[in-house]
Design an enzyme around this catalytic site. Structure first.
Site, short mmCIF file in Angstrom:
data_model
loop_
_atom_site.label_atom_id
_atom_site.label_comp_id
_atom_site.label_asym_id
_atom_site.label_seq_id
_atom_site.Cartn_x
_atom_site.Cartn_y
_atom_site.Cartn_z
N LYS A 102 -1.59 0.86 6.90
CA LYS A 102 -2.14 1.25 5.59
C LYS A 102 -3.25 0.32 5.11
O LYS A 102 -4.17 0.75 4.42
CB LYS A 102 -1.02 1.30 4.55
CG LYS A 102 0.07 2.33 4.86
CD LYS A 102 -0.38 3.75 4.57
CE LYS A 102 0.73 4.76 4.84
NZ LYS A 102 0.25 6.14 4.75
N GLU A 124 -0.96 5.97 -5.09
CA GLU A 124 0.37 6.54 -5.02
C GLU A 124 1.06 5.90 -3.83
O GLU A 124 0.39 5.44 -2.91
CB GLU A 124 0.31 8.06 -4.85
CG GLU A 124 0.12 8.55 -3.40
CD GLU A 124 -1.20 8.14 -2.76
OE1 GLU A 124 -2.16 7.90 -3.50
OE2 GLU A 124 -1.26 8.06 -1.51
N SER A 391 3.09 2.24 13.90
CA SER A 391 2.36 2.20 12.63
C SER A 391 2.84 1.13 11.66
O SER A 391 2.08 0.69 10.82
CB SER A 391 2.41 3.58 11.96
OG SER A 391 3.75 3.97 11.74
#
Ligand SMILES: Cc1ncc(COP(=O)(O)O)c(C=O)c1O
Lengths: 409, 274
Positions: A102, A124, A391
């Site tokens: 991210k 969010e 990830s």
């Protein structure tokens, strides 16, 4: 739109989306009028800076020195041996600062926000990874940060909520609707509509209105660019397949995109099968949904016969989303990528296997990709190679895992 | 001439401003919606705006979000809303009805299926909050074929160029959003609203309505000074919320508030017609 295989060879993937953000029939810009001008302004700024040497140099510098890139491409030898099939390589996004992919995107968007003179970041978050990444870059750049998070997810991901607060972000619980990621996105959009002048909305995945699916993809494509170079250096060949989990789809598109023109590389996006597709309790719009319009774009959705968005279920908060990035919907229809699902139980199983055989605790989102990679490796057999996007790391999930196993920490 | 055009023609002739109340269909209960629509007309509504409940209303503040949730708790879907409009039409052939909602329920019905069903039910205009003219695609033709007026929002952030595009696509009236924000929020800056409405008037012959944040008779009257129509939503829905379990009280309170707005609006208009 045609979805015949013949078309596939002729597609130049770098030309998508079109100027209005369409990937075939998907994507676009479905938002209240108040946001149309800010989205146009954002698109213009992004198109200006995406080729600006100073901007790119700063992005690269932050990726190197703040995030720790390039992330390694690691051969999971013991796990490969246990499975007894194709070689499994892991792209180690879990080793990034803040523990997931991210951060790549939040750095890109935050640098853009500063250049646009915005002083307030909003985001969010579902699993809290994107919220933490946003709070992190906000702290580093000295910007105000507000993170919207579903009340249910606040319960499930308590450690990340505290991390965001430590970093100086305000975490706002969202109690409307299903109290999860989709409602957090609604609330962030409403904030943006209200505070457009000074606020930059950092969307955490390749969803939302144009230019977000394109912009987030571009920032995350650093994953695939590195992986492509690394696998060529280490093995002298392209991989046979790529595997990544799909919530909104940002880690998947980040890995896939730089390989799209390599026709021999197969791609598998793994959705959250929850209790199983047939149970109806899952978060797999590409496997079991229909096209519709949500959160500013046309894409596959989980919806009822009245077009209401229905509640999703997944053991992993980061995959618990009823939509998916529009580029994935398009890649599915033209059959360039294949979308599959694995259940909560299969993901849990893979979580433990990787932890015990490689000494890597993966995020529960990632565990979905791992579970499918194991099946695929067995299917492809020895002599083939798979790259899995690892990830994120699983520290944030240890409470969830313990609770499922009846252990109190 | 469409019902909306006809209604605005009459209003102009009489020197009056249109009062357009909004309610969410199915709120507080599907059985009350048609009664409530008639009550709105009795209390002075010139056009009735009916909300199609949606699970993810990103353009709405907490008041209308909760209205959607109450309606959805009773399972009110887009086909039910059209059935309500059809029942309203049995007793009221004149008052224009505008549907307001989000794109996904329309997508799932199919553009042509939706447009035909809406026209058959007696709907006159369609306002889809998350559908800018650029994304209309084939829906544009489907609405036109069924004589439905597409109604679009113009926002404080809308550029001149987009304003022109919107005016080119709009029919019925143009809806100016009087604040940056979601429904039911904020404070209005009367001067800037007046300026923007004049700008829209310079680009189109269509009437201009103003809405978002109009919650009192005074504000309604003030808006009536600059616009052709005043839209009131959250203020009415708040009354529905407060009395959700007492249907008589809902009708009484909603009618009372609307009547006070009607009165204030007509008091403003009176000197012009005198
Ligand atoms: C580690 C990790 N992987 C994957 C995801 C899913 O998001 P996306 O599909 O955008 O990569 C998340 C989201 O929170 C995450 O934290």
């Amino acid at each position: 739109m045609s979805n015949s295989n013949a078309v596939q060879d002729a597609v130049d993937y770098s030309r998508f989306p079109d100027a209005e953000g369409h990937f075939g029939p998907y994507g676009g810009r479905f938002v209240p009028e108040t946001l149309m001008a800010p989205l146009a302004e954002l698109t213009e700024a992004y198109l200006r800076y995406r080729n600006d040497p100073d901007f790119l140099a700063e992005f690269d510098r932050d990726c190197a020195d703040f995030v720790g890139r390039p992330s390694p491409l690691y051969l999971a030898e013991r796990w490969t041996k246990k499975v007894g099939g194709a070689e499994i390589w892991l792209k180690r996004e879990d080793l990034n600062h803040t523990g997931a992919h991210k951060i790549n995107n939040t750095i890109g968007q935050a640098l853009l926000a500063s250049r646009m003179g915005k002083t307030r970041l909003i985001a969010e978050t579902g699993a809290g990874q994107h919220g933490v990444a946003s709070a992190t870059i906000a702290a580093r750049l000295g910007l105000e940060c507000v993170v919207y998070m579903g009340a249910e997810d606040i319960q499930r991901q308590a450690p990340n909520v505290y991390r965001m607060r430590l970093l100086g972000a305000k975490v706002v619980p969202v109690t409307s609707g299903t109290r999860t990621l989709k409602d957090a996105l609604n609330e962030a959009m409403r904030d943006w509509v209200t505070n457009v002048d000074d606020t930059f909305y950092i969307i955490g995945t390749v969803a939302g209105p144009h230019p977000y699916p394109m912009m987030v993809r571009d920032f995350q494509s650093i994953i695939g660019r590195e992986a492509r170079q690394q696998i060529l250096e280490k093995t002298g060949a392209l991989p046979d397949a790529l595997v990544a989990c799909v919530g909104g789809g940002s880690n998947a598109i980040g890995l896939f995109h730089p390989f799209l023109n390599d026709a021999e590389v197969a791609m598998y996006g793994v959705e959250a099968g929850g209790f199983g597709i047939e149970s109806g309790k899952h978060a797999a719009p590409l496997c079991a949904g229909k096209p519709g319009v949500l959160h500013g774009n046309r894409t596959y959705l989980m919806e009822d016969e009245n077009g209401q968005i229905i509640g999703t279920h997944s053991v992993s908060a980061g995959l618990d989303y009823p939509g998916v990035g529009p580029e994935h919907s398009w890649l599915k229809d033209i059959r360039r990528a294949c979308y599959v699902s694995v259940t909560d139980d299969e993901a849990m199983d893979a979580f433990h296997k990787l932890t015990r055989s490689e000494g890597i605790i993966p995020a529960l989102e990632t565990a979905h990709a791992l579970a499918y990679a194991e099946k695929l490796a067995a299917e492809l057999g020895p002599g083939k190679r798979i790259i899995v996007n690892l990830s994120g790391r699983g520290d944030k999930d240890i409470n969830t895992v313990a609770t499922r196993e009846g252990i109190e920490l | 001439m469409s019902r909306l055009a006809e209604r605005f023609r009459q209003l102009k002739r009489d020197g009056r401003r249109a009062l357009i109340p909004y309610i969410t269909a199915g709120d507080p209960h599907p059985d009350l919606t048609v009664t409530l629509m008639h009550a709105l007309v009795d209390a002075g509504a010139d056009v009735v705006e009916v909300g199609v409940p949606f699970s993810d209303p990103i353009g709405d503040g907490p008041v209308i979000q909760l209205a959607c949730e109450r309606a959805l708790a009773h399972g009110t879907g887009i086909r039910d809303v059209l059935a309500m409009v059809a029942r309203f039409r049995e007793k009221d052939a004149e008052t224009p009805v505008v549907l307001m909602g989000y794109m996904n329920p329309v997508e799932i019905m199919g553009y042509q299926g939706f447009a035909r069903a809406a026209a058959d039910a007696g709907v006159d205009g369609v306002l889809i909050v998350d559908l800018p003219p650029e994304e209309m695609g084939e829906l544009s033709g489907c609405l036109a074929d069924s004589d439905l007026d597409p109604i679009f929002l113009v926002a404080p952030t809308t550029t001149e160029q987009r304003m022109r595009t919107i005016c080119d696509h709009a029919r019925g009236f143009v809806y100016y959003v009087s604040l940056k924000g979601v429904t039911g929020s904020g404070t209005l800056d009367m001067d800037s609203v007046g300026e923007r409405v004049n700008r829209i008037h310079s680009m189109t012959g269509l009437p201009v309505g103003v809405g978002f944040g109009i919650d009192s008779a005074e504000k309604a009257a003030a808006m009536g000074r600059v616009a052709d129509a005043v839209v009131v939503g959250s203020a009415l829905v708040k009354q529905i919320e407060a009395h959700a379990h007492d249907h008589q009280a809902v009708v009484r309170e909603v009618s009372g508030l609307l009547r006070s707005m009607r009165k204030a609006l007509d008091a403003e208009a009176a000197p012009q017609t005198a």
